[in-house]
Design a protein around this motif. Sequence first.
Motif, PDB file in Angstrom:
ATOM      1  N   ALA A 196      35.789  44.250  37.710  1.00  0.00           N
ATOM      2  CA  ALA A 196      37.029  44.715  37.085  1.00  0.00           C
ATOM      3  C   ALA A 196      37.730  45.744  37.969  1.00  0.00           C
ATOM      4  O   ALA A 196      38.956  45.705  38.121  1.00  0.00           O
ATOM      5  CB  ALA A 196      36.735  45.295  35.704  1.00  0.00           C
ATOM      6  N   LYS A 197      36.967  46.655  38.562  1.00  0.00           N
ATOM      7  CA  LYS A 197      37.549  47.673  39.449  1.00  0.00           C
ATOM      8  C   LYS A 197      38.201  47.011  40.672  1.00  0.00           C
ATOM      9  O   LYS A 197      39.316  47.368  41.056  1.00  0.00           O
ATOM     10  CB  LYS A 197      36.489  48.677  39.915  1.00  0.00           C
ATOM     11  N   PHE A 198      37.496  46.075  41.311  1.00  0.00           N
ATOM     12  CA  PHE A 198      38.041  45.361  42.463  1.00  0.00           C
ATOM     13  C   PHE A 198      39.324  44.626  42.064  1.00  0.00           C
ATOM     14  O   PHE A 198      40.327  44.680  42.763  1.00  0.00           O
ATOM     15  CB  PHE A 198      37.021  44.358  43.008  1.00  0.00           C
ATOM     16  N   ASP A 199      39.263  43.913  40.943  1.00  0.00           N
ATOM     17  CA  ASP A 199      40.389  43.077  40.524  1.00  0.00           C
ATOM     18  C   ASP A 199      41.615  43.886  40.115  1.00  0.00           C
ATOM     19  O   ASP A 199      42.738  43.387  40.171  1.00  0.00           O
ATOM     20  CB  ASP A 199      39.969  42.144  39.384  1.00  0.00           C
ATOM     21  N   GLN A 200      41.430  45.150  39.725  1.00  0.00           N
ATOM     22  CA  GLN A 200      42.556  46.002  39.329  1.00  0.00           C
ATOM     23  C   GLN A 200      43.157  46.773  40.502  1.00  0.00           C
ATOM     24  O   GLN A 200      44.223  47.375  40.360  1.00  0.00           O
ATOM     25  CB  GLN A 200      42.109  46.990  38.249  1.00  0.00           C
ATOM     26  N   ASP A 201      42.503  46.749  41.654  1.00  0.00           N
ATOM     27  CA  ASP A 201      42.962  47.517  42.811  1.00  0.00           C
ATOM     28  C   ASP A 201      44.064  46.749  43.552  1.00  0.00           C
ATOM     29  O   ASP A 201      43.817  45.693  44.129  1.00  0.00           O
ATOM     30  CB  ASP A 201      41.778  47.782  43.751  1.00  0.00           C
ATOM     31  N   ASP A 202      45.283  47.285  43.528  1.00  0.00           N
ATOM     32  CA  ASP A 202      46.410  46.621  44.192  1.00  0.00           C
ATOM     33  C   ASP A 202      46.174  46.395  45.680  1.00  0.00           C
ATOM     34  O   ASP A 202      46.699  45.443  46.256  1.00  0.00           O
ATOM     35  CB  ASP A 202      47.695  47.441  44.001  1.00  0.00           C
ATOM     36  N   ASN A 203      45.409  47.262  46.324  1.00  0.00           N
ATOM     37  CA  ASN A 203      45.140  47.125  47.755  1.00  0.00           C
ATOM     38  C   ASN A 203      44.236  45.945  48.074  1.00  0.00           C
ATOM     39  O   ASN A 203      44.127  45.541  49.231  1.00  0.00           O
ATOM     40  CB  ASN A 203      44.511  48.407  48.309  1.00  0.00           C
ATOM     41  N   LEU A 204      43.553  45.403  47.073  1.00  0.00           N
ATOM     42  CA  LEU A 204      42.630  44.293  47.295  1.00  0.00           C
ATOM     43  C   LEU A 204      43.172  42.953  46.801  1.00  0.00           C
ATOM     44  O   LEU A 204      42.546  41.919  46.998  1.00  0.00           O
ATOM     45  CB  LEU A 204      41.285  44.585  46.618  1.00  0.00           C
ATOM     46  N   ARG A 205      44.345  42.966  46.176  1.00  0.00           N
ATOM     47  CA  ARG A 205      44.915  41.730  45.622  1.00  0.00           C
ATOM     48  C   ARG A 205      45.476  40.815  46.689  1.00  0.00           C
ATOM     49  O   ARG A 205      45.402  39.597  46.556  1.00  0.00           O
ATOM     50  CB  ARG A 205      45.994  42.049  44.602  1.00  0.00           C
ATOM     51  N   VAL A 206      46.074  41.380  47.720  1.00  0.00           N
ATOM     52  CA  VAL A 206      46.556  40.602  48.861  1.00  0.00           C
ATOM     53  C   VAL A 206      46.101  41.334  50.113  1.00  0.00           C
ATOM     54  O   VAL A 206      46.575  42.426  50.405  1.00  0.00           O
ATOM     55  CB  VAL A 206      48.090  40.443  48.870  1.00  0.00           C
ATOM     56  N   VAL A 207      45.168  40.719  50.824  1.00  0.00           N
ATOM     57  CA  VAL A 207      44.570  41.320  52.016  1.00  0.00           C
ATOM     58  C   VAL A 207      44.797  40.380  53.192  1.00  0.00           C
ATOM     59  O   VAL A 207      44.624  39.165  53.068  1.00  0.00           O
ATOM     60  CB  VAL A 207      43.058  41.556  51.806  1.00  0.00           C
ATOM     61  N   PHE A 208      45.193  40.935  54.320  1.00  0.00           N
ATOM     62  CA  PHE A 208      45.389  40.175  55.548  1.00  0.00           C
ATOM     63  C   PHE A 208      44.256  40.543  56.499  1.00  0.00           C
ATOM     64  O   PHE A 208      44.081  41.719  56.810  1.00  0.00           O
ATOM     65  CB  PHE A 208      46.735  40.522  56.185  1.00  0.00           C
ATOM     66  N   LEU A 209      43.488  39.553  56.927  1.00  0.00           N
ATOM     67  CA  LEU A 209      42.353  39.797  57.817  1.00  0.00           C
ATOM     68  C   LEU A 209      42.469  38.961  59.072  1.00  0.00           C
ATOM     69  O   LEU A 209      42.957  37.823  59.029  1.00  0.00           O
ATOM     70  CB  LEU A 209      41.035  39.411  57.135  1.00  0.00           C
ATOM     71  N   LYS A 210      41.993  39.526  60.168  1.00  0.00           N
ATOM     72  CA  LYS A 210      41.855  38.736  61.388  1.00  0.00           C
ATOM     73  C   LYS A 210      40.409  38.829  61.822  1.00  0.00           C
ATOM     74  O   LYS A 210      39.754  39.866  61.653  1.00  0.00           O
ATOM     75  CB  LYS A 210      42.800  39.212  62.487  1.00  0.00           C
ATOM     76  N   GLY A 211      39.893  37.744  62.333  1.00  0.00           N
ATOM     77  CA  GLY A 211      38.510  37.731  62.766  1.00  0.00           C
ATOM     78  C   GLY A 211      38.097  36.343  63.206  1.00  0.00           C
ATOM     79  O   GLY A 211      38.931  35.470  63.443  1.00  0.00           O
ATOM     80  N   GLU A 212      36.805  36.160  63.268  1.00  0.00           N
ATOM     81  CA  GLU A 212      36.220  34.909  63.755  1.00  0.00           C
ATOM     82  C   GLU A 212      35.368  34.299  62.653  1.00  0.00           C
ATOM     83  O   GLU A 212      34.604  34.995  61.981  1.00  0.00           O
ATOM     84  CB  GLU A 212      35.355  35.220  64.977  1.00  0.00           C
ATOM     85  N   ILE A 213      35.504  33.003  62.471  1.00  0.00           N
ATOM     86  CA  ILE A 213      34.710  32.287  61.473  1.00  0.00           C
ATOM     87  C   ILE A 213      33.268  32.176  61.954  1.00  0.00           C
ATOM     88  O   ILE A 213      33.014  31.880  63.122  1.00  0.00           O
ATOM     89  CB  ILE A 213      35.278  30.878  61.230  1.00  0.00           C
ATOM     90  N   SER A 214      32.324  32.391  61.039  1.00  0.00           N
ATOM     91  CA  SER A 214      30.914  32.144  61.339  1.00  0.00           C
ATOM     92  C   SER A 214      30.230  31.622  60.089  1.00  0.00           C
ATOM     93  O   SER A 214      30.711  31.796  58.970  1.00  0.00           O
ATOM     94  CB  SER A 214      30.222  33.411  61.859  1.00  0.00           C
ATOM     95  N   ASN A 215      29.104  30.958  60.288  1.00  0.00           N
ATOM     96  CA  ASN A 215      28.269  30.433  59.196  1.00  0.00           C
ATOM     97  C   ASN A 215      29.041  29.525  58.242  1.00  0.00           C
ATOM     98  O   ASN A 215      28.830  29.570  57.036  1.00  0.00           O
ATOM     99  CB  ASN A 215      27.614  31.578  58.404  1.00  0.00           C
ATOM    100  N   ILE A 216      29.909  28.690  58.775  1.00  0.00           N
ATOM    101  CA  ILE A 216      30.740  27.841  57.915  1.00  0.00           C
ATOM    102  C   ILE A 216      29.908  26.725  57.287  1.00  0.00           C
ATOM    103  O   ILE A 216      29.035  26.151  57.934  1.00  0.00           O
ATOM    104  CB  ILE A 216      31.952  27.284  58.689  1.00  0.00           C
ATOM    105  N   LYS A 217      30.170  26.493  56.004  1.00  0.00           N
ATOM    106  CA  LYS A 217      29.486  25.429  55.263  1.00  0.00           C
ATOM    107  C   LYS A 217      30.519  24.721  54.397  1.00  0.00           C
ATOM    108  O   LYS A 217      31.249  25.352  53.635  1.00  0.00           O
ATOM    109  CB  LYS A 217      28.387  26.000  54.383  1.00  0.00           C
ATOM    110  N   TYR A 218      30.548  23.399  54.534  1.00  0.00           N
ATOM    111  CA  TYR A 218      31.443  22.571  53.728  1.00  0.00           C
ATOM    112  C   TYR A 218      30.657  22.034  52.545  1.00  0.00           C
ATOM    113  O   TYR A 218      29.653  21.353  52.723  1.00  0.00           O
ATOM    114  CB  TYR A 218      31.994  21.412  54.565  1.00  0.00           C
ATOM    115  N   HIS A 219      31.107  22.346  51.334  1.00  0.00           N
ATOM    116  CA  HIS A 219      30.412  21.894  50.135  1.00  0.00           C
ATOM    117  C   HIS A 219      30.966  20.537  49.703  1.00  0.00           C
ATOM    118  O   HIS A 219      32.120  20.210  49.995  1.00  0.00           O
ATOM    119  CB  HIS A 219      30.602  22.920  49.012  1.00  0.00           C
ATOM    120  N   THR A 220      30.146  19.762  49.010  1.00  0.00           N
ATOM    121  CA  THR A 220      30.574  18.435  48.552  1.00  0.00           C
ATOM    122  C   THR A 220      31.762  18.510  47.586  1.00  0.00           C
ATOM    123  O   THR A 220      32.494  17.532  47.425  1.00  0.00           O
ATOM    124  CB  THR A 220      29.411  17.682  47.870  1.00  0.00           C
TER     125      THR A 220
END
Length: 97
Positions: A17-41
């Motif tokens: 609930a705390k995370f979901d109410q935080d305006d700073n966490l509702r839209v986040v822009f991240l840059k980085g590298e993908i790792s440990n990718i798994k495609y689910h059925t």
Amino acid sequence: MNNKYLTVSAINRYLKAKFDQDDNLRVVFLKGEISNIKYHTTGHIYFSIKDETSKINAIMFSRSAANLTFTPIDGTKVLITGRISVYESTGNYQIYV
């Protein structure tokens, strides 16, 4: 039992609930590298986004994954947009891409 003690479910629900109410966490822009990718059925994609010193778990639901214009693989450098929340059953926070 002392009423001061919380259940694991209660603290995870509270933190979500705390995370979901935080305006700073509702839209986040991240840059980085993908790792440990798994495609689910189901079509969902589970992966991590990392930089030189940290990582965050990520999920892309099948609805969004269907709109990708490339095939994500480990090592792909990406710019992503999402929201940060807590997966209540495990207490882990992640980005929903």
